[in-house]
Design an enzyme around this catalytic site. Structure first.
Site, PDB file in Angstrom:
ATOM      1  CG  HIS A  75      10.842   1.809   5.408  1.00 58.00           C
ATOM      2  ND1 HIS A  75       9.696   1.392   4.785  1.00 58.00           N
ATOM      3  CD2 HIS A  75      10.751   1.384   6.691  1.00 58.00           C
ATOM      4  CE1 HIS A  75       8.940   0.741   5.661  1.00 58.00           C
ATOM      5  NE2 HIS A  75       9.552   0.739   6.829  1.00 58.00           N
ATOM      6  CE1 TYR A 204       4.417   3.074  -4.613  1.00 57.13           C
ATOM      7  CE2 TYR A 204       6.420   2.502  -3.439  1.00 57.13           C
ATOM      8  CZ  TYR A 204       5.367   3.366  -3.666  1.00 57.13           C
ATOM      9  OH  TYR A 204       5.269   4.533  -2.947  1.00 57.13           O
ATOM     10  N   PRO A 296      -1.192   9.385  -5.710  1.00 55.59           N
ATOM     11  CG  PRO A 296      -2.524   7.832  -4.599  1.00 55.59           C
ATOM     12  CD  PRO A 296      -2.553   8.823  -5.711  1.00 55.59           C
ATOM     13  CE  LYS A 300       8.507  12.768  -4.358  1.00 51.40           C
ATOM     14  NZ  LYS A 300       9.311  12.345  -3.217  1.00 51.40           N
ATOM     15  CE1 TYR A 388       8.280   6.018  -3.432  1.00 50.99           C
ATOM     16  CE2 TYR A 388       9.158   6.689  -1.311  1.00 50.99           C
ATOM     17  CZ  TYR A 388       8.176   6.078  -2.055  1.00 50.99           C
ATOM     18  OH  TYR A 388       7.094   5.526  -1.427  1.00 50.99           O
TER      19      TYR A 388
HETATM   20  C1  PHB Z   1       0.751   4.767   2.476  1.00 47.23           C
HETATM   21  O1  PHB Z   1       1.407   4.149   3.315  1.00 47.23           O
HETATM   22  O2  PHB Z   1      -0.406   5.162   2.726  1.00 47.23           O
HETATM   23  C2  PHB Z   1       1.330   5.061   1.148  1.00 47.23           C
HETATM   24  C3  PHB Z   1       2.624   4.663   0.872  1.00 47.23           C
HETATM   25  C4  PHB Z   1       3.171   4.923  -0.372  1.00 47.23           C
HETATM   26  C5  PHB Z   1       2.427   5.579  -1.332  1.00 47.23           C
HETATM   27  C6  PHB Z   1       1.123   5.988  -1.053  1.00 47.23           C
HETATM   28  C7  PHB Z   1       0.579   5.727   0.186  1.00 47.23           C
HETATM   29  O3  PHB Z   1       2.958   5.811  -2.557  1.00 47.23           O
END
Ligand code: PHB
Ligand code: APR
Length: 394
Positions: A75, A204, A296, A300, A388
């Site tokens: 991505h 997000y 999460p 990280k 990120y």
């Molecule tokens: C996930 O795909 O499980 C995932 C993706 C982004 C995050 C946390 C978990 O910030």
């Protein structure tokens, strides 16, 4: 009692322990890995799935790139959604071509187990009564029971890779450690759904009802999360209620929403930030979740575990090749610089994107203003993007 000897005794076969064993094997250093859960449990449990560029590069350089290159989803950015609109943060354009790869942590673990089997070096599952001792002196030991038999392993070093509920960290005298902790008053309700991802990149979202995240595992599996109470009762959520809440929080005015599908797995996780200092006591080195936990939101956790064990494997290689202890002595400081930077980023992403209990309308308006600034300023987007995709490994 069966007595054996190894150079590095590794407690825990999560990503940290298995990756450390792999890197040490490539340096010609001997290790034994012990894990108190079964192999199936370790492989099946659903965890995060975002790999930083540095983690991907390291997997490729060390012979773990084959399935990753075939099944991993590269991505070049993520979306932030608020006030009914989605805004893209273009990582590649902002960081000189760096990006992230979606590849489940359990897939990483499968690749590492396969590499361990090829190496022929020992890996014990379902061990019991693990204890670490004498790591203040030069001859640390690991004790455990396996298939009813008592074992003792004499090691030069012990690597505590046994996660946030392991035995290694609590074995260090409390007076020798400083623990920094922050609790968030919320958690994530996560689901895995048999549904093709409706977006090619992560979303997000912040909404009046709270945070939601759209992610994926493959072209047929979507991974989704909703902010909830840390002790949310999963039983009170019907499938329909989960989808309705996800659509409300993630959906945008242009009609975009996640695709629905059968829910294959669900769970609730609380959110914490923890840092243990220092990450070493004598011959015992902590790595991964045993030393730090991040919420999460910044994705990280796995990447920090990989970066710790890379630092540790290089320090151990320096010691065994040249007899020099300098890198081992600097291990904790080296790791903690990166850990605190990731803590800062994870806390910031979490605070910006969640509605904390007890926060007020002022806070929400301020968060929206921050998101508006973030998605309109190249400087602000660059700051998000470079954190990120992750700092280059040292
Ligand atoms: C996930 O795909 O499980 C995932 C993706 C982004 C995050 C946390 C978990 O910030
Ligand atoms: N003896 C042996 N093994 C143990 C013990 C013990 N006493 N206690 C725990 N373990 C094992 C756990 O069963 C687990 O398999 O140690 C392993 C630790 O693995 P993880 O929890 O996955 O931690 P780590 O390898 O540091 O990886 C960090 O995992 O939790 C996620 O978000 C986190 O992605 C990050 C990654």
């Amino acid at each position: 009692m069966t007595r054996t000897r190894t150079q590095v005794g590794i407690v825990g076969a999560g990503p940290a322990g298995l990756f450390l064993g792999h890197l040490l094997h490539l340096e010609g250093i001997d290790s034994v890995i012990i894990e108190d859960r079964s192999r199936d449990y370790v492989v099946e449990r659903v965890r995060a799935g975002v790999l930083e560029q540095g983690t991907v590069d390291l997997m490729r350089e060390t012979g773990l790139g084959e399935r990753l290159d075939r099944d991993g989803m590269r991505h070049g950015g993520v979306y932030l959604a608020f006030q009914g609109r989605r805004h893209r943060i273009d990582f590649e354009a902002l960081t000189g071509g760096r990006g992230i790869t979606i590849y489940g942590q359990n897939e990483v673990v499968k690749d590492l187990i396969a590499a361990r089997c090829r190496s022929g070096r020992p890996l014990f599952y379902s061990v019991e009564d693990v204890a670490v001792a004498d790591f203040d002196g030069a001859r640390p030991r690991i004790y455990f029971r396996f298939e009813g038999e008592e074992h003792e392993i004499a090691c030069d070093f012990v690597a505590g890779c046994d996660g946030s509920h392991g035995v290694c960290r609590p074995s260090i005298p409390a007076s020798a450690l400083r623990i920094y902790e922050r609790d968030y008053q919320f958690g994530w309700l996560g689901i895995l759904a048999q549904a093709p991802p409706a977006s090619d990149e992560l979303v997000y979202a912040l909404n009046e009802s709270g945070f939601a995240l759209f992610s994926m595992r493959s072209s047929t599996v979507t991974r989704l999360y909703l902010q909830c109470a840390p002790d949310e009762d999963l039983g009170s959520w019907s499938d329909d209620a989960i989808w309705a809440e996800l659509e409300k929080r993630l959906g945008t005015a242009d009609g975009w929403r996640p695709n629905r599908g059968p829910i294959a797995q669900r769970g609730v996780t609380g959110m914490r930030s923890v840092v243990v200092e220092p990450m070493r006591h004598g011959a015992l080195f902590l790595a991964g979740d045993a030393a730090h936990i991040v919420p999460p939101t910044g994705a990280k956790g796995l990447n920090l575990a990989v970066s710790d064990v890379r630092t540790l494997s290089r320090a151990l290689a320096m010691y065994y090749r040249e007899g020099r202890t300098g890198m081992l002595d600097r291990y904790s400081d080296t790791c903690l610089r990166r850990v605190w930077r990731a803590q800062r980023f994870s806390w910031w992403m979490t605070s910006m994107l969640h509605r904390a209990p007890g926060s007020c309308e002022f806070d929400y308006r301020r968060q929206i203003a921050e998101l508006e600034y973030l998605t309109s300023s190249r400087a602000a987007m660059t700051s998000l993007a470079e954190n990120y995709v992750g700092m280059a490994l040292e």
